[in-house]
Structures are given as C-alpha cells and as structure tokens.
Scaffold this motif. Structure first.
Motif, short mmCIF file in Angstrom:
data_model
loop_
_atom_site.label_atom_id
_atom_site.label_comp_id
_atom_site.label_asym_id
_atom_site.label_seq_id
_atom_site.Cartn_x
_atom_site.Cartn_y
_atom_site.Cartn_z
N LEU A 17 -13.95 26.44 8.02
CA LEU A 17 -13.58 27.14 7.11
C LEU A 17 -14.08 28.54 6.67
CD1 LEU A 17 -12.50 26.70 4.36
CD2 LEU A 17 -14.61 25.22 4.12
N SER A 18 -15.66 28.56 6.93
CA SER A 18 -16.57 29.74 7.58
C SER A 18 -16.02 31.30 7.68
CB SER A 18 -17.39 30.09 7.70
OG SER A 18 -17.89 30.44 7.36
N CYS B 45 -10.49 21.16 6.94
CA CYS B 45 -10.45 22.52 6.90
C CYS B 45 -10.25 23.12 5.05
CB CYS B 45 -10.15 24.20 8.37
SG CYS B 45 -10.42 25.53 7.90
N LEU C 226 -10.21 36.26 5.16
CA LEU C 226 -9.40 36.34 3.99
C LEU C 226 -10.06 37.10 2.75
CD1 LEU C 226 -7.35 32.68 3.60
CD2 LEU C 226 -6.59 35.23 3.99
N ALA C 227 -11.48 36.78 2.89
CA ALA C 227 -12.14 37.94 2.06
C ALA C 227 -12.32 39.59 1.51
CB ALA C 227 -13.55 37.77 1.66
N ARG D 217 -12.78 31.96 5.45
CA ARG D 217 -13.14 32.85 4.18
C ARG D 217 -13.93 33.97 4.21
NH1 ARG D 217 -17.77 30.40 0.18
NH2 ARG D 217 -16.83 31.38 -0.52
N SER D 218 -14.00 34.09 5.75
CA SER D 218 -14.24 35.66 5.74
C SER D 218 -13.34 36.34 6.01
CB SER D 218 -15.86 35.80 7.04
OG SER D 218 -14.78 34.90 8.69
N PHE E 37 -10.88 24.97 2.21
CA PHE E 37 -10.26 26.47 1.30
C PHE E 37 -9.76 25.92 -0.20
CE2 PHE E 37 -7.37 29.87 1.82
CZ PHE E 37 -8.37 30.57 1.67
N GLN E 38 -8.66 25.32 0.20
CA GLN E 38 -7.69 25.13 -1.26
C GLN E 38 -8.44 24.81 -2.26
OE1 GLN E 38 -5.14 22.09 -0.61
NE2 GLN E 38 -3.54 24.01 0.55
N LEU F 30 -11.99 25.43 -2.50
CA LEU F 30 -12.92 27.15 -3.36
C LEU F 30 -12.05 27.52 -3.76
CD1 LEU F 30 -14.98 27.29 0.34
CD2 LEU F 30 -15.79 26.18 -2.24
N SER F 31 -10.72 27.23 -3.25
CA SER F 31 -9.90 28.96 -3.38
C SER F 31 -9.40 28.72 -5.42
CB SER F 31 -8.54 29.30 -3.14
OG SER F 31 -7.99 28.40 -2.58
N SER G 73 -12.15 28.38 -7.46
CA SER G 73 -12.31 29.90 -7.78
C SER G 73 -11.76 30.45 -8.85
CB SER G 73 -12.71 31.43 -7.04
OG SER G 73 -11.62 30.80 -6.42
#
Length: 140
Positions: free
Chosen positions: A131-132, A25, A138-139, A135-136, A29-30, A32-33, A36
C-alpha cells in the motif's frame, strides 16, 4: 493423513494468502483515496469487508497453529513414555514414530510457508508495504 491434508489444501491456501494480501492492500488504497475525496459513506463497508477477509485468514491461521502445536505434543508424548524399558520390537516402532514426529504437521501455503499466527502479521505487514509503494507511485 497429514500429508494428504497438506497436499489437498496447499494450493488453495496459497491463493487465499496472496488474495488476502492483495485485497487488504487494494481496499486500504480505496479507503484512503475515498477518504481524501470526502466520501465517507463507504467507510463502514470497507471496514466490514476487510474484517471478513481477516476473519477467514485468522481461522486458517488458528487451525494451522493448532496442528503444529498438537504435532509437537505428539512428539513429546512419544519421548515421555518409557520406550527404553519396552521390548525391542515395540521400542523400534516407537523410535520410528518419534523420528517421524520431528517434522511437525501443519497447513502450508504452496509449500512455501506454514500457516500460523505469525503468518497473519506477515500478511498485514506485506499489505501495508504494498500500500505504501502503491501510494508513492500514484502520488507522483
């Protein structure tokens, strides 16, 4: 012997299961971040580390699956022998062995669940769900 193996590895495998889920997880996340932000240099490192985490988890799951499969084979082998034609004292021993073999041996994670190949998919599903959610949160 099977119960002593289960007791020896139960807590360790629980920690490994929770750790592998958390690592996948967090690394996802790392990844994906960083992706991006345009930082593509560490992608290979992330994939290698995630692959190694899954490799160790897969090894434990395969061993657990083979223990369960072999345990079922032992149960079938006891039943397939002609125990009903044997002398009473031997037949009673075989019946006791059949009764014990009804509960399959296997590696467990803290006595919660058995390590098998479906555990590997459960780890992936759980890690992706976390992870989902991460992300939600922290978004926002």
């Amino acid at each position: 012997m099977g119960e002593s193996i289960e007791e020896a590895f139960s807590e360790t495998l629980l920690v490994h299961l929770v750790g592998a889920t958390s690592l996948v997880c967090i690394l996802g996340f790392q990844l994906l971040s960083n992706y991006s932000k345009g930082q593509n240099a560490d992608i290979v490192t992330f994939f290698v580390f995630i692959f190694l985490v899954f490799l160790v988890l897969y090894a434990h799951c395969v061993v657990g699956e083979s223990l369960v499969t072999e345990s079922h084979k032992v149960c079938e082998a006891y039943y397939d022998c002609k125990w009903y034609e044997m002398p009473n004292n031997i037949a009673k021993c075989l019946i006791l062995c059949m009764a014990r073999s009804q509960k399959p041996l296997g590696l467990t994670a803290g006595k919660f669940g058995t390590f098998c190949l479906s555990t590997l998919t459960d780890v992936v599903k759980t890690a992706m769900a976390y992870l989902s959610v991460l992300r939600s949160f922290l978004a926002v």
